[in-house]
Scaffold this active site. Structure first.
Site, PDB file in Angstrom:
ATOM      1  N   HIS A  60      15.356 -18.087  29.565  1.00 32.26           N
ATOM      2  CA  HIS A  60      14.976 -19.887  29.475  1.00 32.26           C
ATOM      3  C   HIS A  60      15.828 -20.122  28.071  1.00 32.26           C
ATOM      4  CE1 HIS A  60      12.795 -24.305  29.602  1.00 32.26           C
ATOM      5  NE2 HIS A  60      13.681 -24.167  28.460  1.00 32.26           N
ATOM      6  N   HIS A  62      19.028 -22.591  25.947  1.00 36.79           N
ATOM      7  CA  HIS A  62      20.147 -23.803  26.252  1.00 36.79           C
ATOM      8  C   HIS A  62      21.329 -23.568  24.895  1.00 36.79           C
ATOM      9  CE1 HIS A  62      17.020 -26.521  28.086  1.00 36.79           C
ATOM     10  NE2 HIS A  62      16.721 -26.014  27.351  1.00 36.79           N
ATOM     11  N   HIS A 234       7.716 -22.685  30.452  1.00 36.33           N
ATOM     12  CA  HIS A 234       6.881 -23.220  28.666  1.00 36.33           C
ATOM     13  C   HIS A 234       5.522 -24.200  28.984  1.00 36.33           C
ATOM     14  CE1 HIS A 234       9.317 -26.585  30.263  1.00 36.33           C
ATOM     15  NE2 HIS A 234      10.383 -26.258  29.517  1.00 36.33           N
ATOM     16  N   ASN A 280       9.240 -30.019  23.447  1.00 31.65           N
ATOM     17  CA  ASN A 280       9.454 -30.434  24.339  1.00 31.65           C
ATOM     18  C   ASN A 280       8.813 -29.179  25.449  1.00 31.65           C
ATOM     19  OD1 ASN A 280       7.960 -31.771  26.967  1.00 31.65           O
ATOM     20  ND2 ASN A 280       9.953 -32.799  27.097  1.00 31.65           N
ATOM     21  N   ASP A 307      12.968 -20.726  25.150  1.00 39.02           N
ATOM     22  CA  ASP A 307      13.679 -22.077  25.519  1.00 39.02           C
ATOM     23  C   ASP A 307      14.200 -22.435  23.820  1.00 39.02           C
ATOM     24  OD1 ASP A 307      13.616 -25.294  25.694  1.00 39.02           O
ATOM     25  OD2 ASP A 307      11.446 -25.454  25.440  1.00 39.02           O
ATOM     26  N   HIS A 311      19.959 -27.826  18.094  1.00 36.81           N
ATOM     27  CA  HIS A 311      20.743 -29.775  17.501  1.00 36.81           C
ATOM     28  C   HIS A 311      20.977 -29.477  16.590  1.00 36.81           C
ATOM     29  CE1 HIS A 311      18.300 -30.994  21.019  1.00 36.81           C
ATOM     30  NE2 HIS A 311      17.395 -30.649  20.689  1.00 36.81           N
TER      31      HIS A 311
HETATM   32 ZN   LIG Z   1      11.765 -27.793  29.472  1.00 33.49          ZN
END
Ligand SMILES: [Zn+2]
Length: 433
Positions: A60, A62, A234, A280, A307, A311
């Site tokens: 996971h 990003h 998560h 989140n 996760d 940003h």
């Molecule tokens: Zn998520």
């Protein structure tokens, strides 16, 4: 990055925290494991005091490319991954454009190959544009050069039970898995933090545990009903751990992950109003932290997944309500796991290898990862110094973003070197034999 050396000896390390031994690497493969494997003219890495683990696998991540290259790129994100000990990452589909076609997943996969820091396994979106209305081209993504096996609308939940059922049925054709971001949308409208005593005190809209737990229960039952594979992203609540334990006791093919931040931090952090702690699912209570640690220790939760959610400052350094959800995780994951699981006696290093490499590789069907450290296997491994410690500084990260929740904290351990098929993807010192 260096080219593969003909022969490299990692001397005096402890594979999985066990007995001291040497590992020789030839042409990207582990050639031998044992005492004094060094031959003539080889280069040596001094690994005395270091733990040797199979390269970590993140289910996971990003990476933000395409679309938000101001936050992260495939190159910077995978560089951060290598520095964190990862040799493979699953790149989430909520990019711009969304990774919902063979074209986009192949683009991300190719960028990963060009960067060369670790293997990038693109995650395909379950629904077109993450819109939750119709299924994306799952088969085309599975058949593409990216060979997608994990499908997720992460960031949003596939809340429509019929669509979720169809996705679970569809992925069976290519041994895929649906990774669900479990969040009942109506129960979490406007949610800012964990729903509980503190959200009342702070006057913030709460994100109740039941919004996660209800979806996990539903999806576990749907997966069982159609005899498919479900992975839960998560996991953050004690109730979720109980539901997973129940689903596994039935023999259903349900797996789950927990993030480092849910293993360490609690909702009390929200009292600072610092949006670096806005994430989140939200940070939960101390009792939830205890439960997810216990679930990871007993294997109810299969994997640690970061996760990692970069940003740019303008999306994080603002008022809490306006800030984006998410925090960095790749470069600190192993240290947080040492701190919360190993130093507490909940997991040994073999257990860490299982939860951060073996099982996530199996869930993602990455056959070259999570392999045993023995002759004939790919030399894909990480050298880790558990006796080191450091104060985390946001500016030390190679991520393009700075939103680490651990800045100023002292964390144990240090990744000394990461090897992907014999290539060192971090800096490493060698000496002639
Ligand atoms: Zn998520």
């Amino acid at each position: 990055m260096s080219q593969p050396r003909p022969t490299l000896v990692i001397r005096g390390g402890r594979p999985l925290g066990g007995l001291v031994t040497d590992i020789s690497i030839e042409n990207g493969v582990i050639a031998a494991v044992g005492a004094d494997v060094a031959g003539e003219g080889v280069e040596v890495v001094d690994a005395r005091g270091l733990i040797v683990l199979p390269g970590l696998v993140d289910l996971h991540t990003h990476l933000r490319e395409p679309g938000r290259e101001d936050a992260e790129t495939v190159e910077t994100g995978t560089w951060a991954a290598a520095r964190g000990g990862f040799t493979a990452v699953h790149a989430m589909a909520n990019t711009d454009p969304v990774a919902d076609t063979a074209g986009v997943v192949e683009q991300v996969w190719r960028l990963g190959r060009e960067a060369g820091y670790c293997d990038v396994a693109p995650v395909g979106a379950v629904t077109v544009g993450l819109g939750g209305e119709r299924l994306a081209e799952l088969g085309a993504m599975a058949d593409s050069a990216a060979r997608v096996r994990v499908f997720s609308d992460d960031g949003v939940c596939v809340s429509d039970a019929v669509l979720m059922r169809r996705a679970l049925e569809y992925v069976k054709a290519f041994d895929g898995v649906v990774a669900q971001h479990a969040q009942e949308p109506r129960l979490t409208e406007g949610a800012q933090m964990n729903e509980g005593e503190l959200s009342g005190v702070l006057g913030m809209q709460g994100w109740p545990a039941v919004a996660e737990e209800a979806i996990i229960a539903r999806d576990a039952m749907l997966a069982a009903h159609v005899d498919s594979r479900l992975h839960v992203c998560h996991v953050s609540t004690a109730g979720s751990v109980e539901i997973l334990r129940w689903a596994k006791s039935k023999g259903w093919d349900v797996t789950a992950e927990v993030t480092p931040h849910h293993l360490l931090l609690t909702d009390q952090a929200a009292a600072t109003y610092d949006p670096v702690y806005k994430v989140n699912p939200p940070l939960r209570t101390a009792a939830d932290v205890d439960a997810v640690r216990a679930g990871l220790a007993d294997g109810t939760i299969d994997a640690v997944a970061t996760d990692h959610a970069p940003h740019p400052v303008e999306d994080k350094e603002c008022e809490w309500a306006a800030a984006a959800f998410g925090m960095l995780g790749l470069e600190t994951a192993l240290s947080v796991v040492q701190h919360t699981m190993v130093d507490t006696g909940l997991l040994d290093w073999a257990g860490v290898a299982d939860r951060m490499s073996v099982r996530p590789a199996r869930i993602g069907r990455l056959g070259e990862h999570g392999r045993p450290l023995r002759a004939g296997e790919p030399a894909t491994l990480v050298l880790y110094d558990p006796s080191a410690s450091r104060v985390v500084q946001a500016q030390d990260s190679v991520s393009l973003s700075r939103n680490t929740p651990y800045a100023g904290m002292t964390l144990p351990g240090r990744v000394v070197a990461t090897f992907l098929r014999g290539c060192c993807t971090t800096a490493v010192e060698t000496v002639p034999a």
